[in-house]
Design an enzyme around this catalytic site. Structure first.
Site, short mmCIF file in Angstrom:
data_model
loop_
_atom_site.label_atom_id
_atom_site.label_comp_id
_atom_site.label_asym_id
_atom_site.label_seq_id
_atom_site.Cartn_x
_atom_site.Cartn_y
_atom_site.Cartn_z
N ALA A 49 0.82 -1.21 0.00
CA ALA A 49 0.00 0.00 0.00
C ALA A 49 0.85 1.26 0.00
O ALA A 49 2.09 1.21 0.09
CB ALA A 49 -0.95 -0.02 1.19
N HIS A 50 0.18 2.40 -0.07
CA HIS A 50 0.87 3.69 -0.23
C HIS A 50 1.79 4.01 0.96
O HIS A 50 1.50 3.71 2.10
CB HIS A 50 -0.12 4.83 -0.48
CG HIS A 50 -1.17 5.00 0.58
ND1 HIS A 50 -2.22 5.87 0.42
CD2 HIS A 50 -1.34 4.44 1.79
CE1 HIS A 50 -2.98 5.83 1.49
NE2 HIS A 50 -2.47 4.97 2.33
#
Length: 353
Positions: free
Chosen positions: A238-239
Site C-alpha cells: 500500500a501507499h
C-alpha cells in the site's frame, strides 16, 4: 546452443574445478537422473547418495562433498548460489533483439535508449525515459515522466504509473502494477471522497517484482522499494510503505499503508501486515502471520494455527471460544485467593514488549 567448458565456468565464477576441465557444459539439470552434457548441483546433504549414479556431466558441490564426486565437478562454498549464477547463462528468455514493434505507441517526447526492445501494443508516455538495453514486453503501459534505468526487463502487460522510477536491472513479471492510486479516501457527509495520491514509487537497483503484484503510489511522499528486494506474485504493497534492501516477500502477502520493513527480512506467504508499523532489519515472519504491532527486535515470528486433522482442529476452536468463560472463572479464583495480577492494556497480547 551455448556451451562452456568446466574450466571456463570455474574461471568465470571463481570456483575450483575437479576432473577434466575440458568437459563441455551445454545446460543445467537435476541431480537425479541428470543429463549428459549438463551441470547439476548438490546443496542438501540428504541427496548425497545421488552423486554415485547421476548422469550429469558435472556437479557443483561443497568442499565436504568433493570426495564423493564420480563425475567432473565444481567446488563452491554455496553450491546453490553458484548454480543460480551459472544457470543464468543458459536462460533463453533473457535474449532479445533490440527494436520497436510497429504496433507500439511511443510519445515523441519519450527517450528510448540504445538496444531497447519495445513490443507490440506497448505504450510509452510523454517525457518518459527507457534506459539502454531494456526490454519492454507486449502490452506494457508506461505512464508520463517515468524513469526506467538500464537493463530493466518488463516481461508483458506491466503497468507503470506516472513519475515512477525503476532502478538498474529491475525485472517485472506479467500483470504487475507499479504506481497505481493509493487507497486514500475520506468519509464525507454523502459517502467516500477521494484523497489525491500525489507521491509516486521509487524502486531500487536489482529488484524483482512478481506477476500481478501491486505497489501503490504514495499519498504525499513516495512508496520505496529498496535495492535487491524480491517480491513474489500477488503481493499488495500500500501507499507510503518502505521495504528495505534485500528483503524477500512471498506470494499473497498484504502490507497496509505507511509500514516500514527493514533490510534482509523474509516475509512468508499470505502474511497480513497492518499499517503504520515498523519491522526492523533481519526479521523473519512465518507464512500466514497476522502482524498487528511493530516488531522491534530481529528474530523469527509466527502466528496462526498449524494444519491438523479436522476433528482436532474443531476441538481447538471450541477451546478458544471458551476462553472468556475460563478467564472469568480464573479471575474469580484469583480474587478469592488474594492473588494480584497485572491488568493487560487494551490490545496487549501479554508478550514481553
Amino acid at each position: 546452443m551455448t556451451t562452456f567448458t568446466l574450466g571456463e565456468l570455474a574461471s568465470r565464477f571463481g570456483l575450483e574445478p575437479r576432473g577434466d576441465a575440458a568437459t563441455p557444459i551445454g545446460g543445467v539439470c537435476n541431480l537425479k537422473p541428470g543429463k549428459p552434457g549438463c551441470l547439476s548441483f548438490l546443496s542438501n546433504p540428504k541427496y548425497r547418495a545421488q552423486l554415485a549414479d547421476t548422469q550429469a556431466a558435472a556437479v557443483i558441490v561443497t568442499p565436504r562433498d568433493a570426495a564423493g564426486l564420480k563425475t567432473a565437478g565444481l567446488v563452491a562454498k554455496d553450491p546453490y548460489l553458484a548454480y543460480a549464477r551459472i544457470a543464468a547463462l543458459f536462460d533463453p528468455g533473457r535474449a532479445f533483439e533490440p527494436g520497436i514493434h510497429p504496433a507500439a505507441s511511443i510519445d515523441p517526447s519519450a527517450d528510448v535508449g540504445v538496444g531497447v526492445y519495445v513490443g507490440p501494443a506497448a505504450v510509452i508516455g510523454a517525457g518518459s525515459r527507457i534506459g539502454a538495453g531494456s526490454f519492454v514486453g507486449p502490452g506494457c503501459v508506461i505512464g508520463r515522466d517515468v524513469e526506467i534505468s538500464e537493463g530493466a526487463r518488463l516481461v508483458a502487460q506491466v503497468h507503470v504509473g506516472d513519475r515512477v522510477k525503476l532502478g538498474l536491472r529491475c525485472q517485472v513479471q506479467p500483470g504487475a502494477v507499479i504506481g497505481s492510486r493509493g487507497f486514500g479516501n475520506a468519509r464525507g457527509p454523502e459517502g467516500w471522497e477521494e484523497v489525491p495520491q500525489l507521491g509516486s514509487v521509487i524502486v531500487g537497483d536489482d529488484v524483482e517484482i512478481g506477476a500481478n503484484t501491486c505497489i501503490d503510489r504514495g499519498a504525499l511522499d513516495d512508496t520505496v522499494i529498496a535495492r535487491g528486494v524480491r517480491l513474489d506474485n500477488l503481493i499488495q504493497i500500500a501507499h507510503n510503505c518502505v521495504i528495505g534492501e534485500h528483503t524477500a516477500i512471498a506470494a499473497c502477502t498484504g502490507i497496509a499503508g505507511s509500514t516500514r520493513i527493514g533490510a534482509r527480512c523474509m516475509i512468508g506467504g499470505a502474511a497480513g501486515i497492518s499499517g503504520h508499523l515498523t519491522i526492523v532489519d533481519d526479521v523473519v515472519v512465518l507464512g500466514r502471520c497476522m502482524v498487528t504491532r511493530s516488531l522491534l527486535e530481529k528474530g523469527v515470528y509466527g502466528s496462526g494455527i498449524p494444519v491438523a486433522p479436522a476433528r482436532d482442529w474443531r476441538k481447538r476452536v471450541a477451546r478458544f471460544r471458551r476462553l472468556d468463560v475460563t478467564e472469568t472463572r480464573l479471575s474469580a479464583v484469583e480474587k478469592q485467593l488474594g492473588i494480584e495480577v497485572r491488568k493487560l492494556d487494551e490490545g496487549d497480547d501479554g508478550g514481553d514488549d
